[in-house]
Design an enzyme around this catalytic site. Structure first.
Site, PDB file in Angstrom:
ATOM      1  N   SER A  11      57.096  50.441  40.232  1.00 31.63           N
ATOM      2  CA  SER A  11      56.358  50.635  41.481  1.00 31.63           C
ATOM      3  C   SER A  11      57.195  50.356  42.718  1.00 31.63           C
ATOM      4  O   SER A  11      56.943  50.926  43.787  1.00 31.63           O
ATOM      5  CB  SER A  11      55.109  49.744  41.496  1.00 31.63           C
ATOM      6  OG  SER A  11      55.462  48.383  41.312  1.00 31.63           O
ATOM      7  N   HIS A 233      54.524  44.794  47.837  1.00 32.39           N
ATOM      8  CA  HIS A 233      55.312  45.991  47.544  1.00 32.39           C
ATOM      9  C   HIS A 233      55.937  46.514  48.836  1.00 32.39           C
ATOM     10  O   HIS A 233      55.565  46.091  49.931  1.00 32.39           O
ATOM     11  CB  HIS A 233      54.426  47.072  46.905  1.00 32.39           C
ATOM     12  CG  HIS A 233      54.256  46.902  45.432  1.00 32.39           C
ATOM     13  ND1 HIS A 233      53.398  45.973  44.888  1.00 32.39           N
ATOM     14  CD2 HIS A 233      54.847  47.520  44.375  1.00 32.39           C
ATOM     15  CE1 HIS A 233      53.460  46.042  43.564  1.00 32.39           C
ATOM     16  NE2 HIS A 233      54.336  46.973  43.229  1.00 32.39           N
TER      17      HIS A 233
END
Length: 252
Positions: A11, A233
Site C-alpha cells: 500500500s 500512509h
C-alpha cells in the site's frame, strides 16, 4: 514504442485513498492513478504496468497469489527498463503495529483482538519478524534482477511516519515504531546493495515531513475516510516527492 516500467509493492506504493483510483484496478488493491509509479512513468515517458497491491508481503512479490492476483514478480518479462518495489512493512507488521498503538487501551484485554494487539506491540515479536524479512528482501532483489536483467531495479523505502520526538502513543510504543522503521530502512538498503539494485531513500528525504509536521508527506492515525488518503500512509504530496526521487535516481 515506450519503454516498460513495472511497479511492485504494498500500500505504501499503491496509494490507497489518493484519488482517483487507477482505472481497471481491483478496489482491494487501493491503487491510485496518482501514486509515485504513475507520476514517475508520466514524467519519464514510460509504459507503466502497476501491480502494487495493498497488504502485500514479500511472499506476494515472490510466490503467493493475493486475492486472485498472481505473484507480482510474474509481471516481469525481461523487457523492462525500470522496476521499483516498496515492500517489507507488512512482513514486520509496521503500520499494523502503529494502528494497534493508537487503539483504545481497554481493547488489549479482549480475548482474541487483545492477543493480536499485544503481539503487534511486543518488541520481541517485531524483532523476530525483522530478522526474518532480511532474507526475504534479498530474495526479492535477486528475483527482480534475474527476471528483469536489463532494467534499473530500485528498492524504494518507506516514507517517515513518526516524528523524531513526541507522538500520540506511549514512549515505549513510539520507540518501537521508530526502531521498526529504522531497521526496515537499513535492511532495505542492505538488500539492494547485496543484489545489485539501487535504493531510493524516501525515509531519509522525509524526516522533516513526518505525519505530525507542518508539511506532512504522510497521514496520521485515524479512521479511514472515503476519498481521503489512508491513515498512516502517503498523501498526495508524499507520492509526488517519492516520484521526484525515483525520477532523480533514474537520471543518475
Amino acid at each position: 514504442m515506450s519503454e516498460r516500467y513495472v511497479a511492485l509493492g504494498s500500500s505504501m506504493a499503491a496509494g490507497p485513498g489518493i484519488t482517483p483510483r487507477a482505472p481497471g484496478s481491483p478496489r482491494r488493491a487501493g491503487r491510485s492513478a496518482r501514486n509515485y509509479a504513475h507520476l514517475a512513468a508520466d514524467a519519464l515517458g514510460l509504459e507503466l504496468a502497476d501491480v502494487t497491491y495493498s497488504g502485500a508481503t514479500t511472499a506476494h512479490i515472490l510466490t503467493d497469489s493475493q486475492h486472485g492476483a498472481p505473484p507480482q514478480a510474474e509481471a516481469l518479462d525481461g523487457s523492462e527498463s525500470l522496476v521499483t518495489v516498496t515492500i517489507g512493512g507488512n512482513d514486520v507488521g509496521y503500520v499494523p503495529m502503529l494502528f494497534a498503538a493508537g487503539l483504545p487501551k481497554p481493547l488489549r484485554s479482549l480475548p482474541f483482538a487483545g492477543a493480536k494487539i499485544r503481539e503487534l506491540l511486543d518488541p520481541g515479536a517485531r524483532d523476530r519478524a525483522l530478522g526474518a524479512v532480511a532474507g526475504s528482501l534479498v530474495e526479492v532483489g535477486r528475483t527482480l534482477r534475474r527476471r528483469a536483467p536489463r532494467a534499473t531495479v530500485l528498492f524504494v523505502d518507506y516514507l517517515t511516519l513518526l516524528p523524531p520526538y513526541g507522538a500520540p502513543f506511549s514512549p515505549a510504543e513510539v520507540a518501537l515504531g521508530r526502531h521498526v522503521a529504522a531497521t526496515l530502512e537499513r535492511l532495505t538498503a542492505e538488500a539492494a546493495a547485496v543484489t545489485g539494485c539501487g535504493v531510493v531513500r524516501a525515509a531519509a528525504a522525509s524526516r522533516d515531513h513526518h505525519a505530525w509536521s507542518s508539511r506532512p508527506w504522510t497521514t496520521r492515525f485515524g479512521l479511514p475516510l472515503p476519498g481521503r488518503p489512508a491513515p498512516l500512509h502517503p498523501n498526495a504530496d508524499g507520492m509526488r516527492a517519492v516520484a521526484d526521487l525515483v525520477i532523480e535516481a533514474v537520471g543518475t
